[in-house]
Design a protein around this motif. Sequence first.
Motif, PDB file in Angstrom:
ATOM      1  N   ARG A 305       0.830  -1.190   0.000  1.00 33.64           N
ATOM      2  CA  ARG A 305       0.000   0.000   0.000  1.00 33.64           C
ATOM      3  C   ARG A 305       0.877   1.257   0.000  1.00 33.64           C
ATOM      4  NH1 ARG A 305      -4.559  -0.009   4.392  1.00 33.64           N
ATOM      5  NH2 ARG A 305      -5.046  -1.847   3.143  1.00 33.64           N
ATOM      6  N   ALA A 306       0.433   2.269  -0.745  1.00 34.37           N
ATOM      7  CA  ALA A 306       1.127   3.570  -0.830  1.00 34.37           C
ATOM      8  C   ALA A 306       2.577   3.402  -1.283  1.00 34.37           C
ATOM      9  CB  ALA A 306       1.064   4.298   0.506  1.00 34.37           C
ATOM     10  N   THR A 334       5.835  -0.926 -10.127  1.00 32.58           N
ATOM     11  CA  THR A 334       5.562   0.491  -9.844  1.00 32.58           C
ATOM     12  C   THR A 334       4.253   0.682  -9.094  1.00 32.58           C
ATOM     13  OG1 THR A 334       4.527   0.693 -12.026  1.00 32.58           O
ATOM     14  CG2 THR A 334       6.873   1.259 -11.849  1.00 32.58           C
ATOM     15  N   GLY A 335       3.345  -0.259  -9.207  1.00 39.26           N
ATOM     16  CA  GLY A 335       2.092  -0.154  -8.462  1.00 39.26           C
ATOM     17  C   GLY A 335       2.154  -0.810  -7.107  1.00 39.26           C
ATOM     18  N   LEU A 386       7.556  -6.078   6.147  1.00 42.32           N
ATOM     19  CA  LEU A 386       6.238  -6.003   5.533  1.00 42.32           C
ATOM     20  C   LEU A 386       5.215  -6.487   6.555  1.00 42.32           C
ATOM     21  CD1 LEU A 386       6.808  -7.287   1.901  1.00 42.32           C
ATOM     22  CD2 LEU A 386       6.406  -4.956   2.678  1.00 42.32           C
ATOM     23  N   GLU A 387       4.170  -5.758   6.689  1.00 38.97           N
ATOM     24  CA  GLU A 387       3.154  -6.097   7.684  1.00 38.97           C
ATOM     25  C   GLU A 387       1.772  -5.997   7.060  1.00 38.97           C
ATOM     26  OE1 GLU A 387       3.556  -3.474  10.917  1.00 38.97           O
ATOM     27  OE2 GLU A 387       5.457  -4.290  11.621  1.00 38.97           O
ATOM     28  N   THR A 388       0.905  -6.905   7.474  1.00 42.65           N
ATOM     29  CA  THR A 388      -0.509  -6.707   7.182  1.00 42.65           C
ATOM     30  C   THR A 388      -1.072  -5.764   8.226  1.00 42.65           C
ATOM     31  OG1 THR A 388      -1.036  -8.628   8.504  1.00 42.65           O
ATOM     32  CG2 THR A 388      -0.798  -8.973   6.137  1.00 42.65           C
ATOM     33  N   GLU A 389      -2.280  -5.313   7.998  1.00 38.31           N
ATOM     34  CA  GLU A 389      -2.862  -4.394   8.968  1.00 38.31           C
ATOM     35  C   GLU A 389      -3.076  -5.077  10.310  1.00 38.31           C
ATOM     36  OE1 GLU A 389      -6.329  -2.933   7.050  1.00 38.31           O
ATOM     37  OE2 GLU A 389      -5.238  -1.466   5.847  1.00 38.31           O
ATOM     38  N   SER A 466      -3.341  -6.741   1.509  1.00 35.44           N
ATOM     39  CA  SER A 466      -2.277  -5.827   1.121  1.00 35.44           C
ATOM     40  C   SER A 466      -1.323  -5.578   2.269  1.00 35.44           C
ATOM     41  CB  SER A 466      -2.876  -4.492   0.632  1.00 35.44           C
ATOM     42  OG  SER A 466      -3.733  -4.723  -0.464  1.00 35.44           O
ATOM     43  N   TYR A 467      -0.075  -5.324   1.928  1.00 35.91           N
ATOM     44  CA  TYR A 467       0.940  -5.065   2.938  1.00 35.91           C
ATOM     45  C   TYR A 467       1.159  -3.565   3.085  1.00 35.91           C
ATOM     46  CZ  TYR A 467       1.973  -9.990   2.426  1.00 35.91           C
ATOM     47  OH  TYR A 467       1.880 -11.336   2.389  1.00 35.91           O
ATOM     48  N   VAL A 468       1.646  -3.157   4.219  1.00 35.29           N
ATOM     49  CA  VAL A 468       2.076  -1.782   4.449  1.00 35.29           C
ATOM     50  C   VAL A 468       3.505  -1.817   4.921  1.00 35.29           C
ATOM     51  CG1 VAL A 468      -0.237  -0.957   5.001  1.00 35.29           C
ATOM     52  CG2 VAL A 468       1.225  -1.808   6.831  1.00 35.29           C
ATOM     53  N   VAL A 469       4.209  -0.766   4.702  1.00 32.70           N
ATOM     54  CA  VAL A 469       5.616  -0.697   5.099  1.00 32.70           C
ATOM     55  C   VAL A 469       5.680  -0.333   6.573  1.00 32.70           C
ATOM     56  CG1 VAL A 469       7.826   0.448   4.729  1.00 32.70           C
ATOM     57  CG2 VAL A 469       6.320  -0.065   2.796  1.00 32.70           C
TER      58      VAL A 469
END
Length: 474
Positions: A305-306, A334-335, A386-389, A466-469
């Motif tokens: 994500r982002a 890139t996405g 990398l983490e999930t919410e 989705s993962y977030v940093v």
Amino acid sequence: MKRALLWLSLPLALAACTVDIKISNLSVAPSTLELSAPAVSVPVGGQATVTVSLTKDCITPAEQENVLAQGNGLPPNLTPDGCAYGDPGGPLEQPVSDVWVGTRQQMTLEPSPYDPKPDPFTVNDAPLPAGLTVQWTGEPVGQQRGEITLGGGDGSVSTGTFTLSTAAGVQPGTYTLFVSDSQTERARPLTVTVTPPVQPRVTAVRLSADPAQVPSGGQSVLSAQVDGTGAFDPALTWTVVSGGGTLSAASGPRVTLTAPGGPATVTVRATSVANPEVSGTVTVQVAAPPPPPPPPSTRLGGQIRAWPQESGEVTLESGGGSAAVVLSRASVGTGGTFDLSLPTPSTLDPLTIAPTSQCTVDLQPGTLRAAQGSLYVRRAAQKFYLETENPSLASLVYVDQPGRASAQCTATYTLPDGTVMTEQYDYRYTFAAAGWYPVYLTYSQTNPTTTVYTFTSGPLSSAPTSYVVGSPVP
């Protein structure tokens, strides 16, 4: 109440001034049947219950006036309806009638100066035939007299019961007994037919299964109902006729069937030991086993994500520091999308859970081996987990065989304000097959505010959230 024949020993003058509540009807019946010619059948060594009914005849107000008109007195404590006696300072007293069970016999009194030639008379309470015994409810065995309280109003029916027993050696045949009451000379015959003893014999075996449908390897409780005559032996022998499976026992009124793998129809038979020609069967349906779970995915894909419009890569490595071994890498588009392969590690160590905590660990089987893997993204020469919410997927574990692991861990610490916090961590993992799994744990925390947090583990998916940093890897 007085016995009907005892008036011979009393002055006759008493009879003229006695006013009593009477019995207008006497009936005898086996069980609760009203029969004009009652009869009962009893096997040798058996029992039967007989009911005696008395109908109450009160001293009605009109009858009381006639008694008074004839110059006779009424009891001062007679109730206005003439159905009971009462003490002004106490409870009512219902009349009680004695009832006898016996045989009919003619008797003659000894001559006396008052009656040199007494006439013969008949009694109905002579001793019972040998081998027959009565017991009135609430009275000793063998006492031929019972008591029936005449409750209710005029015309009410009161009952008493007695049990008629026959001894093992009594001769089969027909016996005539008589039931008589204490207030009249009436007696009712009771015909007793003593039949030969019933021979013990098993006639049927009926089986049931609970439940009648089970999964593969499941259990069902099988119960038997044995029918027969006489004092039969209910012992059974159990066998599996077809379909497979095992029984918990070969005898008894109830056994447990452990079913085989399905689909199958298991038939079980129970055979009478006393009469092997009599048996019963029951069937249990066994369902097919569920399909095996799919093996854990060998690939892991997702989207960060982002993710900024720049290059980067996702890395899975085991170990740490200088001993870290890169297991797999994948570029990040890139996405923010990536597709990472999950190879089998070359080195596996004994599976451990929370080694830095105070834990009680249970491994089934106890030979589980695993490799830990850290999942991170590299950007600008830095590592970010990398983490999930919820929860974190920064760590993966590879296990070498199906099994499960659990641990109960506790930790106690004190907050700056002095509050003592106690945390309990409950880890539970299930590994359906050899392969990669996320380190999702079932986590619960308790503290003085009784707050409880829970996260549930699950198998690795080929399409995770989705993962977030997260924070950089130190």
